[in-house]
Design a protein around this motif. Structure first.
Motif, short mmCIF file in Angstrom:
data_model
loop_
_atom_site.label_atom_id
_atom_site.label_comp_id
_atom_site.label_asym_id
_atom_site.label_seq_id
_atom_site.Cartn_x
_atom_site.Cartn_y
_atom_site.Cartn_z
N GLN A 53 49.47 47.92 47.04
CA GLN A 53 48.12 47.65 46.52
C GLN A 53 47.38 46.68 47.44
N CYS A 61 41.95 49.43 47.24
CA CYS A 61 42.70 48.59 46.28
C CYS A 61 42.68 49.22 44.90
N ARG A 62 41.51 49.68 44.48
CA ARG A 62 41.39 50.19 43.10
C ARG A 62 42.12 51.53 42.94
N LYS A 65 45.87 50.70 42.90
CA LYS A 65 46.29 50.02 41.67
C LYS A 65 46.39 51.02 40.52
N SER A 68 49.53 53.01 41.17
CA SER A 68 50.76 52.24 41.00
C SER A 68 51.05 52.00 39.52
N ASP A 69 50.00 51.69 38.74
CA ASP A 69 50.19 51.50 37.30
C ASP A 69 50.75 52.79 36.68
N GLN A 111 41.90 41.30 46.77
CA GLN A 111 42.94 41.86 45.91
C GLN A 111 43.04 41.05 44.61
N ILE A 116 45.05 42.20 41.47
CA ILE A 116 46.28 42.43 42.25
C ILE A 116 46.83 41.06 42.65
N HIS A 144 53.16 41.06 47.88
CA HIS A 144 52.84 41.50 46.52
C HIS A 144 54.09 42.17 45.95
#
Ligand code: FAD
Length: 382
Positions: A53, A61-62, A65, A68-69, A111, A116, A144
């Motif tokens: 992320q 980034c968005r 994320k 990844s979620d 981030q 993040i 991270h």
């Protein structure tokens, strides 16, 4: 093979399978995925399968994320009988120039503002995470914990199986050889095993997306570039996180069964569809990685291979419909990070095709940004 479909998706990689799943989940029927070889035979099955992320543009980034979620509960969501093997060992990204260090400060601020929880570390802190990191020539690092690695074959299969359970028609070893366009509108596809009528075609053909664009008369602003990668013999757990450097152009990660996967982006790689392996990569890869992680000099290599990055000028993907041909959609140009975007690609593309408001604002990833000159460059790429 069915004769008529609501949507035909070209490409059975992570993108095509995730788009199919999301369309079916939203109630669309007669979804076809056409793959010229086997599922994940393109970049998806050849990639490092790293998930991070830590990006330098808000959009990347968005998207990562959101994806990844999803990966955190993908086995359950997709009711997968196997395991996508999501290991969240973190990414340690090191800087070795002042410019890069300054960029890292901006990246972490961005981030953190997007939820993040990455951190800027000094070299002592970096060494606490990877004790045998050679910090000579390095300046700082970012970390991270939620970044990590997945099994790309299982992940693609999980989306494909879930899509099939909802009724997807997935045709492997079937090649799209042309697309039928009449009066500026999509009317069908021709394959080497028969034709399918449809009003919607999605180009999710990865490194071959330019060729698919040509079939509808478009010259898409993407090119394909070979990237090489190798894997070692399995060894005891030695490396928790992915270690990555943009200025040294490398990444390296130990996967759950013990092998270490590493790759780099070499200058002067062929910009065509070649995926042969070369000695130069092997030499440069081993030279640079053993400088950064010296104990790896004792680990034996098993295999090297290559795949295609599908590059855009701003290193961000192209999502959504095209203005020139009604019913033609793009999910291409990931520039080396499209595997980790898979779940978001599936959701955002399904929403776009159905004319729904998209979960993230993807207008800025539309093809027309290149004509308008509205580009936001992603600085953090290998
Ligand atoms: P692909 O997986 O390439 O799938 C496209 C499919 O379309 C192919 O299977 C192809 O056979 C099929 N196809 C093409 N033309 C036709 C046709 N005419 N008819 C039918 N089928 C057709 N990304 C990350 O997120 N993390 C990483 O760590 C990472 N590491 C990488 C390392 C390497 C060495 C490479 C090469 C890539 C890496 N990537 C990584 C990038 C990632 O692999 C891609 O962005 C992603 O897999 C793209 O998925 P896709 O489904 O869009 O395309």
């Amino acid at each position: 093979m069915i004769k008529t479909a609501d949507v035909v998706i070209i490409g059975g990689g992570i993108s095509g399978c995730a788009i199919a799943y999301n369309l079916l989940k939203k109630g669309v029927r007669d979804i076809v995925v056409i793959e010229k070889a086997y599922l994940a035979s393109g970049a998806t099955g050849r990639c490092g399968a790293g998930i991070r992320q830590q990006w330098g543009t808000e959009m990347n980034c968005r998207i990562s994320k959101l994806s990844s979620d999803f990966f955190e509960h993908a086995n359950e969501e997709l009711a997968y009988e196997g395991d996508i093997e999501f290991k969240q060992g973190g990414y340690l990204i090191v800087s070795s120039t002042e410019k890069e260090h300054e960029q890292f400060k901006k990246n972490v601020a961005l981030q953190n503002s997007l939820g993040i929880q990455s951190k800027l570390l000094d070299l002592d802190e970096a060494k606490e995470i990877v004790p045998f990191l050679n910090t000579e020539g390095l300046i700082s690092a970012t970390f991270h914990q939620k970044d990590g690695h997945l099994n790309p074959f299982h992940t693609t299969q999980a989306f494909a199986n879930a899509a099939k359970r909802l009724g997807a028609h997935i045709y492997t070893y079937t090649e799209v050889i042309d697309i039928i366009v009449e009066e500026g509108k999509i009317r069908g596809v021709k394959t080497n095993k028969g034709d399918i009528s449809t009003n919607v075609v999605v180009n999710a053909a990865g490194g071959y997306s330019q060729l698919i664009g040509n079939m509808v008369g478009l010259d898409l602003p993407v090119y394909s570039e070979r990237h090489q990668i190798l894997v070692t013999e399995p060894v005891e757990p030695v490396l928790g996180p992915m270690v990555m450097s943009f200025s040294l152009n490398l990444y390296c990660q130990q996967v759950p069964h013990g092998s270490i996967i590493m790759g780099r982006g070499d200058e002067g790689e062929p910009r065509d569809l070649r995926i042969t392996s070369g000695w130069h990569f092997l030499e440069e890869m081993t030279k640079t990685i053993t400088k950064v992680l010296p104990p790896l000099k004792d680990v034996r290599l098993l295999r090297q291979w290559a795949g295609l990055y599908n590059m855009t000028p701003d290193r961000q993907p192209i999502y959504g419909p095209v203005d020139e041909v009604e019913g033609f959609y793009l999910a291409i140009g990931y520039s080396g990070h499209g595997f980790m975007f898979g779940p978001a690609t599936g959701l955002l593309m399904a929403e776009s095709i159905l004319g729904e408001e998209t979960t993230l604002p993807i207008d800025m990833l539309h093809l027309n940004r290149f004509k308008k000159g509205e580009l936001i460059f992603e600085p953090s790429v290998v």
